[in-house]
Scaffold this motif. Sequence first.
Motif, PDB file in Angstrom:
ATOM      1  N   SER A 167       0.816  -1.200   0.000  1.00  0.00           N
ATOM      2  CA  SER A 167       0.000   0.000   0.000  1.00  0.00           C
ATOM      3  C   SER A 167       0.858   1.260   0.000  1.00  0.00           C
ATOM      4  CB  SER A 167      -0.919   0.009   1.218  1.00  0.00           C
ATOM      5  OG  SER A 167      -1.754  -1.122   1.196  1.00  0.00           O
ATOM      6  N   VAL A 168       2.018   1.189   0.672  1.00  0.00           N
ATOM      7  CA  VAL A 168       2.945   2.323   0.657  1.00  0.00           C
ATOM      8  C   VAL A 168       3.357   2.624  -0.782  1.00  0.00           C
ATOM      9  CG1 VAL A 168       5.242   3.102   1.341  1.00  0.00           C
ATOM     10  CG2 VAL A 168       3.816   1.914   2.985  1.00  0.00           C
ATOM     11  N   GLN A 169       3.635   1.527  -1.544  1.00  0.00           N
ATOM     12  CA  GLN A 169       3.996   1.666  -2.957  1.00  0.00           C
ATOM     13  C   GLN A 169       2.936   2.441  -3.720  1.00  0.00           C
ATOM     14  OE1 GLN A 169       6.228  -0.071  -5.442  1.00  0.00           O
ATOM     15  NE2 GLN A 169       7.625   0.347  -3.757  1.00  0.00           N
ATOM     16  N   ILE A 170       1.669   2.078  -3.488  1.00  0.00           N
ATOM     17  CA  ILE A 170       0.577   2.706  -4.223  1.00  0.00           C
ATOM     18  C   ILE A 170       0.526   4.199  -3.940  1.00  0.00           C
ATOM     19  CG2 ILE A 170      -1.941   2.814  -4.461  1.00  0.00           C
ATOM     20  CD1 ILE A 170      -1.973  -0.194  -3.831  1.00  0.00           C
ATOM     21  N   VAL A 171       0.526   4.567  -2.657  1.00  0.00           N
ATOM     22  CA  VAL A 171       0.386   5.992  -2.355  1.00  0.00           C
ATOM     23  C   VAL A 171       1.660   6.764  -2.708  1.00  0.00           C
ATOM     24  CG1 VAL A 171      -1.415   5.701  -0.618  1.00  0.00           C
ATOM     25  CG2 VAL A 171       0.945   5.720   0.111  1.00  0.00           C
ATOM     26  N   ALA A 172       2.830   6.129  -2.530  1.00  0.00           N
ATOM     27  CA  ALA A 172       4.072   6.831  -2.850  1.00  0.00           C
ATOM     28  C   ALA A 172       4.179   7.095  -4.345  1.00  0.00           C
ATOM     29  CB  ALA A 172       5.274   6.038  -2.352  1.00  0.00           C
ATOM     30  N   SER A 173       3.648   6.164  -5.173  1.00  0.00           N
ATOM     31  CA  SER A 173       3.735   6.349  -6.623  1.00  0.00           C
ATOM     32  C   SER A 173       2.863   7.510  -7.088  1.00  0.00           C
ATOM     33  CB  SER A 173       3.337   5.063  -7.345  1.00  0.00           C
ATOM     34  OG  SER A 173       1.966   4.817  -7.133  1.00  0.00           O
ATOM     35  N   ARG A 174       1.900   7.929  -6.270  1.00  0.00           N
ATOM     36  CA  ARG A 174       1.069   9.093  -6.616  1.00  0.00           C
ATOM     37  C   ARG A 174       1.726  10.399  -6.178  1.00  0.00           C
ATOM     38  NH1 ARG A 174      -3.688   7.190  -9.454  1.00  0.00           N
ATOM     39  NH2 ARG A 174      -3.193   4.986  -9.328  1.00  0.00           N
ATOM     40  N   GLY A 175       2.836  10.306  -5.510  1.00  0.00           N
ATOM     41  CA  GLY A 175       3.552  11.516  -5.104  1.00  0.00           C
ATOM     42  C   GLY A 175       2.918  12.275  -3.959  1.00  0.00           C
ATOM     43  N   VAL A 176       2.335  11.563  -3.005  1.00  0.00           N
ATOM     44  CA  VAL A 176       1.713  12.264  -1.884  1.00  0.00           C
ATOM     45  C   VAL A 176       2.780  12.727  -0.885  1.00  0.00           C
ATOM     46  CG1 VAL A 176      -0.382  10.909  -2.098  1.00  0.00           C
ATOM     47  CG2 VAL A 176       1.325  10.236  -0.437  1.00  0.00           C
ATOM     48  N   GLU A 177       2.464  13.773  -0.131  1.00  0.00           N
ATOM     49  CA  GLU A 177       3.380  14.274   0.892  1.00  0.00           C
ATOM     50  C   GLU A 177       2.888  13.969   2.300  1.00  0.00           C
ATOM     51  OE1 GLU A 177       4.646  18.375   0.341  1.00  0.00           O
ATOM     52  OE2 GLU A 177       4.672  17.997  -1.812  1.00  0.00           O
ATOM     53  N   LYS A 178       1.580  13.703   2.436  1.00  0.00           N
ATOM     54  CA  LYS A 178       1.024  13.388   3.746  1.00  0.00           C
ATOM     55  C   LYS A 178       0.093  12.201   3.616  1.00  0.00           C
ATOM     56  CE  LYS A 178       1.115  18.095   5.435  1.00  0.00           C
ATOM     57  NZ  LYS A 178       0.348  19.301   5.740  1.00  0.00           N
ATOM     58  N   VAL A 179       0.022  11.380   4.636  1.00  0.00           N
ATOM     59  CA  VAL A 179      -0.891  10.247   4.660  1.00  0.00           C
ATOM     60  C   VAL A 179      -1.700  10.321   5.948  1.00  0.00           C
ATOM     61  CG1 VAL A 179      -1.104   7.785   4.306  1.00  0.00           C
ATOM     62  CG2 VAL A 179       0.955   8.921   3.601  1.00  0.00           C
ATOM     63  N   ILE A 180      -3.003  10.185   5.811  1.00  0.00           N
ATOM     64  CA  ILE A 180      -3.862  10.231   6.997  1.00  0.00           C
ATOM     65  C   ILE A 180      -4.535   8.879   7.161  1.00  0.00           C
ATOM     66  CG2 ILE A 180      -5.806  11.404   8.106  1.00  0.00           C
ATOM     67  CD1 ILE A 180      -5.191  13.828   6.372  1.00  0.00           C
ATOM     68  N   SER A 181      -4.410   8.283   8.358  1.00  0.00           N
ATOM     69  CA  SER A 181      -5.054   7.014   8.637  1.00  0.00           C
ATOM     70  C   SER A 181      -5.251   6.897  10.141  1.00  0.00           C
ATOM     71  CB  SER A 181      -4.193   5.872   8.098  1.00  0.00           C
ATOM     72  OG  SER A 181      -4.884   4.655   8.254  1.00  0.00           O
ATOM     73  N   GLY A 182      -5.837   5.761  10.552  1.00  0.00           N
ATOM     74  CA  GLY A 182      -6.059   5.554  11.975  1.00  0.00           C
ATOM     75  C   GLY A 182      -4.870   4.911  12.647  1.00  0.00           C
ATOM     76  N   GLU A 183      -4.094   4.149  11.871  1.00  0.00           N
ATOM     77  CA  GLU A 183      -2.975   3.425  12.452  1.00  0.00           C
ATOM     78  C   GLU A 183      -1.997   3.033  11.359  1.00  0.00           C
ATOM     79  OE1 GLU A 183      -4.377   0.385  15.111  1.00  0.00           O
ATOM     80  OE2 GLU A 183      -2.372  -0.483  15.190  1.00  0.00           O
ATOM     81  N   PHE A 184      -0.713   2.998  11.711  1.00  0.00           N
ATOM     82  CA  PHE A 184       0.303   2.540  10.768  1.00  0.00           C
ATOM     83  C   PHE A 184       1.103   1.427  11.423  1.00  0.00           C
ATOM     84  CE2 PHE A 184      -0.430   7.014   9.746  1.00  0.00           C
ATOM     85  CZ  PHE A 184      -0.672   6.947   8.384  1.00  0.00           C
ATOM     86  N   GLY A 185       1.360   0.359  10.670  1.00  0.00           N
ATOM     87  CA  GLY A 185       2.144  -0.748  11.217  1.00  0.00           C
ATOM     88  C   GLY A 185       3.620  -0.394  11.282  1.00  0.00           C
ATOM     89  N   ILE A 186       4.392  -1.260  11.905  1.00  0.00           N
ATOM     90  CA  ILE A 186       5.809  -0.953  12.139  1.00  0.00           C
ATOM     91  C   ILE A 186       6.597  -0.893  10.832  1.00  0.00           C
ATOM     92  CG2 ILE A 186       6.438  -3.375  12.621  1.00  0.00           C
ATOM     93  CD1 ILE A 186       8.276  -2.119  14.844  1.00  0.00           C
ATOM     94  N   LYS A 187       6.263  -1.770   9.865  1.00  0.00           N
ATOM     95  CA  LYS A 187       6.961  -1.744   8.576  1.00  0.00           C
ATOM     96  C   LYS A 187       6.618  -0.469   7.817  1.00  0.00           C
ATOM     97  CE  LYS A 187       6.643  -6.719   7.819  1.00  0.00           C
ATOM     98  NZ  LYS A 187       5.797  -7.653   7.067  1.00  0.00           N
ATOM     99  N   VAL A 188       5.339  -0.114   7.896  1.00  0.00           N
ATOM    100  CA  VAL A 188       4.857   1.050   7.163  1.00  0.00           C
ATOM    101  C   VAL A 188       5.490   2.327   7.705  1.00  0.00           C
ATOM    102  CG1 VAL A 188       2.783   2.375   6.660  1.00  0.00           C
ATOM    103  CG2 VAL A 188       2.709  -0.101   6.592  1.00  0.00           C
ATOM    104  N   LYS A 189       5.588   2.414   9.044  1.00  0.00           N
ATOM    105  CA  LYS A 189       6.168   3.603   9.657  1.00  0.00           C
ATOM    106  C   LYS A 189       7.584   3.837   9.154  1.00  0.00           C
ATOM    107  CE  LYS A 189       3.721   4.163  13.988  1.00  0.00           C
ATOM    108  NZ  LYS A 189       3.629   3.662  15.358  1.00  0.00           N
TER     109      LYS A 189
END
Lengths: 106, 140
Positions: A54-76
Amino acid sequence: MKVAITSTGNTPESELDQRFGRCECFVIYDTETNSIEFIPNPNKDALEGAGPASVQIVASRGVEKVISGEFGIKVKSLFDSLKIQMIVIKEPEKKIIEIIDMLNKQ
Amino acid sequence: MAPRPCRLRKVSKPPLISGLKPYGDKLKKENVSSIFLFIEEYEAIRLCDHEIMNHKQAANMMDVSRPTLTRIYTAARRKIADALVNGRQIIIEGGKIYFDSEWYQCSNCCCYFNNPGKMDGIKECPLCRSSEFTNVQQPE
């Protein structure tokens, strides 16, 4: 600037998804053009590795901020190394449109 | 049975340099391979020998056990010694790590956020632009 928000559905009335990797849908919001794009998450039923995919998907769109309820340790750690800002909102009933309104204030 | 996966080591910030190069006349340019010093090994050296912590404190900082820290530290020293003696280039990269970033909580909208661009400090909440926020531990 682009912001990614995890959503439980594909309308602006949907609520914020509390999980990042296995959320229902990503909302990519562009603060400059005011455009909203919905991307269904292909990893929502993945057994393993949903977060990094999922990080790949959002990073490929060139986002600068991500809003969610929780992030896992790998994602962080991935977002840290990509220098993407994470915002955690612990309010499951928050609607996507309300978050966009907050981003638009001022 | 597969071995237990190794615990991710916490690193407070990425190293300033990506490596070190040897120089000198007697240096044989050919057939000297470089050494990869893992970022966790760099961090162990930084904590133990630069910040002068004992292994127990350093292990706490990296969120691993004391024996694991000692193992990482020993590996780091051996690699650096090899580079010094054999004139190898040191490349700092890789390792099982995650970077520890600072987290803040906004007093107005109660959201948590981190600061990925460590160079410039944070002035306002990215969500509601309030300037009231406090430094917190990572949200659970």
